[in-house]
Scaffold this motif. Structure first.
Motif, PDB file in Angstrom:
ATOM      1  N   ALA A   2       0.725  -1.315   0.097  1.00 48.22           N
ATOM      2  CA  ALA A   2       0.077   0.056  -0.006  1.00 48.22           C
ATOM      3  C   ALA A   2       0.907   1.198  -0.012  1.00 48.22           C
ATOM      4  O   ALA A   2       1.921   1.317   0.563  1.00 48.22           O
ATOM      5  N   GLU A   3       0.240   2.245  -0.808  1.00 50.85           N
ATOM      6  CA  GLU A   3       1.072   3.552  -0.610  1.00 50.85           C
ATOM      7  C   GLU A   3       1.083   4.220   1.005  1.00 50.85           C
ATOM      8  O   GLU A   3      -0.042   4.135   1.564  1.00 50.85           O
ATOM      9  N   THR A   4       2.230   4.855   1.160  1.00 51.94           N
ATOM     10  CA  THR A   4       2.238   5.201   2.312  1.00 51.94           C
ATOM     11  C   THR A   4       2.560   6.997   2.426  1.00 51.94           C
ATOM     12  O   THR A   4       2.494   7.324   3.269  1.00 51.94           O
ATOM     13  N   ASP A   5       2.729   7.466   1.236  1.00 49.32           N
ATOM     14  CA  ASP A   5       3.068   8.910   0.991  1.00 49.32           C
ATOM     15  C   ASP A   5       1.785   9.761   0.286  1.00 49.32           C
ATOM     16  O   ASP A   5       1.600   9.113  -0.625  1.00 49.32           O
ATOM     17  N   PHE A   6       1.627  10.750   1.015  1.00 47.92           N
ATOM     18  CA  PHE A   6       0.407  11.401   0.456  1.00 47.92           C
ATOM     19  C   PHE A   6       0.427  12.879   0.522  1.00 47.92           C
ATOM     20  O   PHE A   6       1.580  13.304   1.420  1.00 47.92           O
ATOM     21  N   ASP A   7      -0.469  13.621  -0.174  1.00 50.27           N
ATOM     22  CA  ASP A   7      -0.428  15.050  -0.060  1.00 50.27           C
ATOM     23  C   ASP A   7      -1.138  15.471   1.171  1.00 50.27           C
ATOM     24  O   ASP A   7      -0.908  16.292   1.918  1.00 50.27           O
ATOM     25  N   LEU A   8      -2.118  14.562   1.400  1.00 48.50           N
ATOM     26  CA  LEU A   8      -3.019  14.795   2.663  1.00 48.50           C
ATOM     27  C   LEU A   8      -3.549  13.843   3.324  1.00 48.50           C
ATOM     28  O   LEU A   8      -4.212  12.670   2.551  1.00 48.50           O
ATOM     29  N   ILE A   9      -3.311  13.547   4.585  1.00 51.54           N
ATOM     30  CA  ILE A   9      -4.044  12.678   5.412  1.00 51.54           C
ATOM     31  C   ILE A   9      -5.003  13.239   6.202  1.00 51.54           C
ATOM     32  O   ILE A   9      -5.068  14.111   6.917  1.00 51.54           O
ATOM     33  N   VAL A  10      -6.201  12.431   6.382  1.00 49.44           N
ATOM     34  CA  VAL A  10      -7.211  13.127   7.358  1.00 49.44           C
ATOM     35  C   VAL A  10      -7.490  12.033   8.401  1.00 49.44           C
ATOM     36  O   VAL A  10      -7.832  10.743   7.973  1.00 49.44           O
ATOM     37  N   LEU A  11      -7.138  12.107   9.525  1.00 51.78           N
ATOM     38  CA  LEU A  11      -7.611  11.514  10.669  1.00 51.78           C
ATOM     39  C   LEU A  11      -8.683  11.542  11.328  1.00 51.78           C
ATOM     40  O   LEU A  11      -9.447  12.381  11.948  1.00 51.78           O
ATOM     41  N   GLY A  12      -9.771  10.332  10.951  1.00 51.67           N
ATOM     42  CA  GLY A  12     -11.098  10.388  11.310  1.00 51.67           C
ATOM     43  C   GLY A  12     -11.840  10.583   9.830  1.00 51.67           C
ATOM     44  O   GLY A  12     -12.004  11.300   8.860  1.00 51.67           O
ATOM     45  N   GLY A  13     -12.851   9.381   9.800  1.00 50.70           N
ATOM     46  CA  GLY A  13     -13.659   9.312   8.554  1.00 50.70           C
ATOM     47  C   GLY A  13     -15.105   9.679   8.740  1.00 50.70           C
ATOM     48  O   GLY A  13     -16.088   9.144   8.122  1.00 50.70           O
ATOM     49  N   GLY A  14     -15.563  10.716   9.588  1.00 48.96           N
ATOM     50  CA  GLY A  14     -16.769  11.345   9.898  1.00 48.96           C
ATOM     51  C   GLY A  14     -17.179  11.919   8.650  1.00 48.96           C
ATOM     52  O   GLY A  14     -16.554  12.214   7.623  1.00 48.96           O
ATOM     53  N   GLY A 122      11.724  15.851   6.730  1.00 46.45           N
ATOM     54  CA  GLY A 122      11.773  16.235   5.340  1.00 46.45           C
ATOM     55  C   GLY A 122      10.551  16.994   4.898  1.00 46.45           C
ATOM     56  O   GLY A 122      10.377  17.166   3.783  1.00 46.45           O
ATOM     57  N   GLY A 123       9.979  17.871   5.941  1.00 49.65           N
ATOM     58  CA  GLY A 123       9.086  18.829   5.665  1.00 49.65           C
ATOM     59  C   GLY A 123       7.591  18.167   5.529  1.00 49.65           C
ATOM     60  O   GLY A 123       6.605  18.691   5.324  1.00 49.65           O
ATOM     61  N   LYS A 124       7.541  16.954   5.880  1.00 51.39           N
ATOM     62  CA  LYS A 124       6.251  16.074   6.051  1.00 51.39           C
ATOM     63  C   LYS A 124       5.993  15.527   7.464  1.00 51.39           C
ATOM     64  O   LYS A 124       6.697  15.374   8.233  1.00 51.39           O
ATOM     65  N   ARG A 125       4.646  15.567   7.484  1.00 54.31           N
ATOM     66  CA  ARG A 125       4.063  14.924   8.876  1.00 54.31           C
ATOM     67  C   ARG A 125       3.981  13.413   8.743  1.00 54.31           C
ATOM     68  O   ARG A 125       3.820  12.995   7.790  1.00 54.31           O
ATOM     69  N   LYS A 126       4.470  12.948   9.907  1.00 58.44           N
ATOM     70  CA  LYS A 126       4.481  11.439  10.146  1.00 58.44           C
ATOM     71  C   LYS A 126       3.205  11.174  10.757  1.00 58.44           C
ATOM     72  O   LYS A 126       2.902  11.650  11.884  1.00 58.44           O
ATOM     73  N   LEU A 127       2.663  10.192  10.387  1.00 60.07           N
ATOM     74  CA  LEU A 127       1.393   9.349  11.328  1.00 60.07           C
ATOM     75  C   LEU A 127       1.595   7.898  11.314  1.00 60.07           C
ATOM     76  O   LEU A 127       1.692   7.184  10.411  1.00 60.07           O
ATOM     77  N   GLU A 138       2.923   3.079   8.456  1.00 55.25           N
ATOM     78  CA  GLU A 138       3.649   4.646   9.034  1.00 55.25           C
ATOM     79  C   GLU A 138       3.464   5.611   7.664  1.00 55.25           C
ATOM     80  O   GLU A 138       4.116   5.107   6.494  1.00 55.25           O
ATOM     81  N   LEU A 139       2.584   6.410   7.837  1.00 54.29           N
ATOM     82  CA  LEU A 139       2.382   7.335   6.727  1.00 54.29           C
ATOM     83  C   LEU A 139       2.714   8.886   6.902  1.00 54.29           C
ATOM     84  O   LEU A 139       3.047   9.042   8.042  1.00 54.29           O
ATOM     85  N   THR A 140       3.014   9.151   5.678  1.00 55.14           N
ATOM     86  CA  THR A 140       3.556  10.729   5.476  1.00 55.14           C
ATOM     87  C   THR A 140       2.762  11.577   4.635  1.00 55.14           C
ATOM     88  O   THR A 140       2.232  11.129   3.788  1.00 55.14           O
ATOM     89  N   ALA A 141       2.582  12.715   5.164  1.00 54.80           N
ATOM     90  CA  ALA A 141       1.896  13.671   4.442  1.00 54.80           C
ATOM     91  C   ALA A 141       2.426  15.273   4.645  1.00 54.80           C
ATOM     92  O   ALA A 141       2.828  15.437   5.779  1.00 54.80           O
ATOM     93  N   LYS A 142       2.277  16.027   3.546  1.00 52.04           N
ATOM     94  CA  LYS A 142       2.678  17.426   3.987  1.00 52.04           C
ATOM     95  C   LYS A 142       1.451  18.159   4.738  1.00 52.04           C
ATOM     96  O   LYS A 142       1.729  19.002   5.815  1.00 52.04           O
ATOM     97  N   HIS A 143       0.293  17.558   4.637  1.00 43.74           N
ATOM     98  CA  HIS A 143      -0.723  18.216   5.442  1.00 43.74           C
ATOM     99  C   HIS A 143      -1.502  17.060   6.188  1.00 43.74           C
ATOM    100  O   HIS A 143      -1.766  15.924   5.333  1.00 43.74           O
ATOM    101  N   VAL A 144      -1.896  17.334   7.407  1.00 41.45           N
ATOM    102  CA  VAL A 144      -2.564  16.253   8.179  1.00 41.45           C
ATOM    103  C   VAL A 144      -3.979  17.110   8.646  1.00 41.45           C
ATOM    104  O   VAL A 144      -3.747  18.128   9.480  1.00 41.45           O
ATOM    105  N   ILE A 145      -5.094  16.567   8.443  1.00 45.25           N
ATOM    106  CA  ILE A 145      -6.382  16.987   9.236  1.00 45.25           C
ATOM    107  C   ILE A 145      -6.730  16.113  10.203  1.00 45.25           C
ATOM    108  O   ILE A 145      -7.030  15.038   9.823  1.00 45.25           O
ATOM    109  N   LEU A 146      -6.987  16.764  11.524  1.00 45.29           N
ATOM    110  CA  LEU A 146      -7.543  16.001  12.421  1.00 45.29           C
ATOM    111  C   LEU A 146      -9.040  16.201  12.500  1.00 45.29           C
ATOM    112  O   LEU A 146      -9.505  17.384  12.734  1.00 45.29           O
TER     113      LEU A 146
END
Length: 473
Positions: A2-14, A122-127, A138-146
């Motif tokens: 599975a891909e683990t590097d993204f532009d945006l990760i959203v924590l929560g699927g509501g 490297g300028g990216k958030r880790k999740l 272990e995911l990475t993205a420049k932007h993370v939305i909680l």
């Protein structure tokens, strides 16, 4: 793999999270959602949707009980609580599956597990994502939305036990119909459950800490609602608080709730207690330690673009505080993502223009300022009212109890607020919400043609009444 590097990760699927992820995908971003329970979040699985399914059942049951009013005969009316609950859960399940389909359609990756911020590189958030104590990804993205939502607030002495004291979750899946219920809190959640259980035959008492029920609504609407609910047999205690609950041994029998009302104490014996005293944001265990994300009174602090104090970390929805509404969360998600994408036509969310709905019987809906708050803000007012009793469609429906109220600035004609109680007002309120968004004046609304016979005609008449021009009352 599975891909683990993204532009945006959203924590929560509501309703905030999945909408944000889909909008990001539409704008060409590689997006992912991390969800530990059910796609659709609390709203879809344990809130907005299944409660409306329950309330629809109670509404139909009410019509059966009043069949004579419509010239109909209905004998030996009853219900199967297990079947009622099953339908509610099926509705939630169907829509949760729909969210899964939408995410797949938009090529949004979904990770099943508990996500936690895990620094940056490297300028990216880790999740970090784990499930049942085991690492998933272990995911990475420049932007993370909680978008982690919120949970029921627990008060000392009123902690939910799933047996005697219920939260909204237990109240949605009763094994049988309790004969008596105490509802603590008279906001939207408390009043909806009070309405459902009373219509289905339970003896219901509502305890509210402040001086009126539905305290977020216009006082005139609150008073109308109280009178209507008491006529239905709901007992309401305002300026009161539950100071303790003596729970029955072995979970069977009656609970004894001690209620203090203006210094006078009484004991209520009930089968179940529903705690509906608010919610608190899910900020624990998501890796906020060591970040610049601020938490104030259980909720994440954000600016008008949903940015937290930590670069690259944003927050939307219930975890950020009131109003705790699914449609507010969805809209925040869109604003946040579009701002990240650099779109030029993005505007901050105007909280005053967010409509609120309570699906009790009769329904309650509002948008904008109450008359009380508009006066406090220094506006000179023109206020209009129109009763359901003066509307042909309402009378034909057998729903003559209700009121539409509009509040205007006397100098500019700006629509400052609209407040309703009665049949289908949760559908009608959007007309005023659109009017406010378009900065419509009283003149525009007066010159609009409303179809006849409809409940919406009352919206027109209420506007006319504010300026001394009502025709049908």
């Amino acid at each position: 793999m599975a891909e683990t590097d993204f532009d945006l990760i959203v924590l929560g699927g509501g309703p905030g999270g999945y909408v944000a992820a889909i909008r990001a995908a539409q704008l060409g971003m590689k997006a992912a959602v991390v969800e530990r329970e059910h796609l659709g979040g609390i709203c879809l699985n344990w809130g907005c949707i299944p409660t409306k399914a329950l309330l629809r059942t109670s509404e139909i049951y009410h019509y059966f009980q009043n069949a004579k009013t419509y010239g109909l005969k209905a004998d030996n009316i009853g219900f199967d609580m297990a079947a009622v609950v099953k339908r509610s859960r099926q509705v939630a399940g169907q829509l949760s599956g729909g969210v899964k389909h939408l995410l797949k359609k938009n090529k949004v990756a979904v990770f099943d597990g508990h996500g936690k911020l895990n620094g940056s590189a490297g300028g990216k958030r880790k999740l970090h994502v784990e499930k049942d104590g085991k690492a998933v990804a272990e995911l990475t993205a420049k932007h993370v939305i909680l978008a982690t939502g919120a949970r029921a607030r627990q008060l000392p002495g009123l902690e939910a036990d799933g047996s005697t004291v219920w939260t909204y979750k237990e109240a949605m899946v009763p094994e049988g119909m309790p004969k008596s219920i105490l509802v603590v809190g008279s906001g939207a959640i408390g009043i909806e459950f009070a309405s459902f259980y009373r219509t289905m035959g339970a003896e219901v008492t509502v305890v509210e800490l402040v001086e009126r029920i539905l305290p977020a609504e216009d006082p005139e609407i609150s008073a109308f609602a109280r009178k209507t609910f008491e006529k239905q047999g709901i007992k309401i205690l305002t300026e009161a608080k539950v100071t303790g609950v003596e729970r029955p041994k072995n979970g069977s029998g009656l609970a004894k709730a001690t209620v203090d009302q203006k210094g006078k104490t009484q004991t209520l014996e009930v089968e179940k207690v529903i705690s509906a005293v608010g919610i608190v944001g899910n900020t624990d265990g998501i890796g906020l330690e060591g970040t610049k994300v601020q938490v104030d009174r259980g909720h994440i602090v954000i600016d008008e673009w949903m940015r937290t104090g930590e670069p690259g970390v944003y927050a939307i929805g219930d975890v950020c505080g009131p109003p705790w509404l699914a449609h507010k969360a969805s809209h925040e998600g869109v604003i946040c993502v579009e701002k990240i994408a650099g779109k030029n036509d993005v505007h901050p969310l105007n909280v005053r223009r967010i409509p609120g709905c309570t699906y009790c019987h009769p329904q309650v809906a509002s948008v904008g300022l109450s008359e009380e708050k508009a006066k406090a803000a220094g506006h000179k007012l023109k206020v209009g009212r129109f009763p359901f009793l003066g509307n042909g469609k309402a009378i034909a429906l057998g729903e003559p109890e209700g009121l539409v109220k509009t509040v205007f600035d006397a100098d500019t004609g700006e629509l400052l607020g609209a407040h309703m109680i009665g049949a289908e007002v949760t559908e009608l309120i959007q007309g005023y919400a659109v009017a406010m968004q378009l900065e419509t004046t009283e003149t525009d609304l007066m010159h609009s043609v409303f179809p006849h016979p409809t409940l919406s005609e009352m919206m027109h008449e209420s506007v006319l009444d504010a300026y001394g021009r009502a025709v049908h009352f």
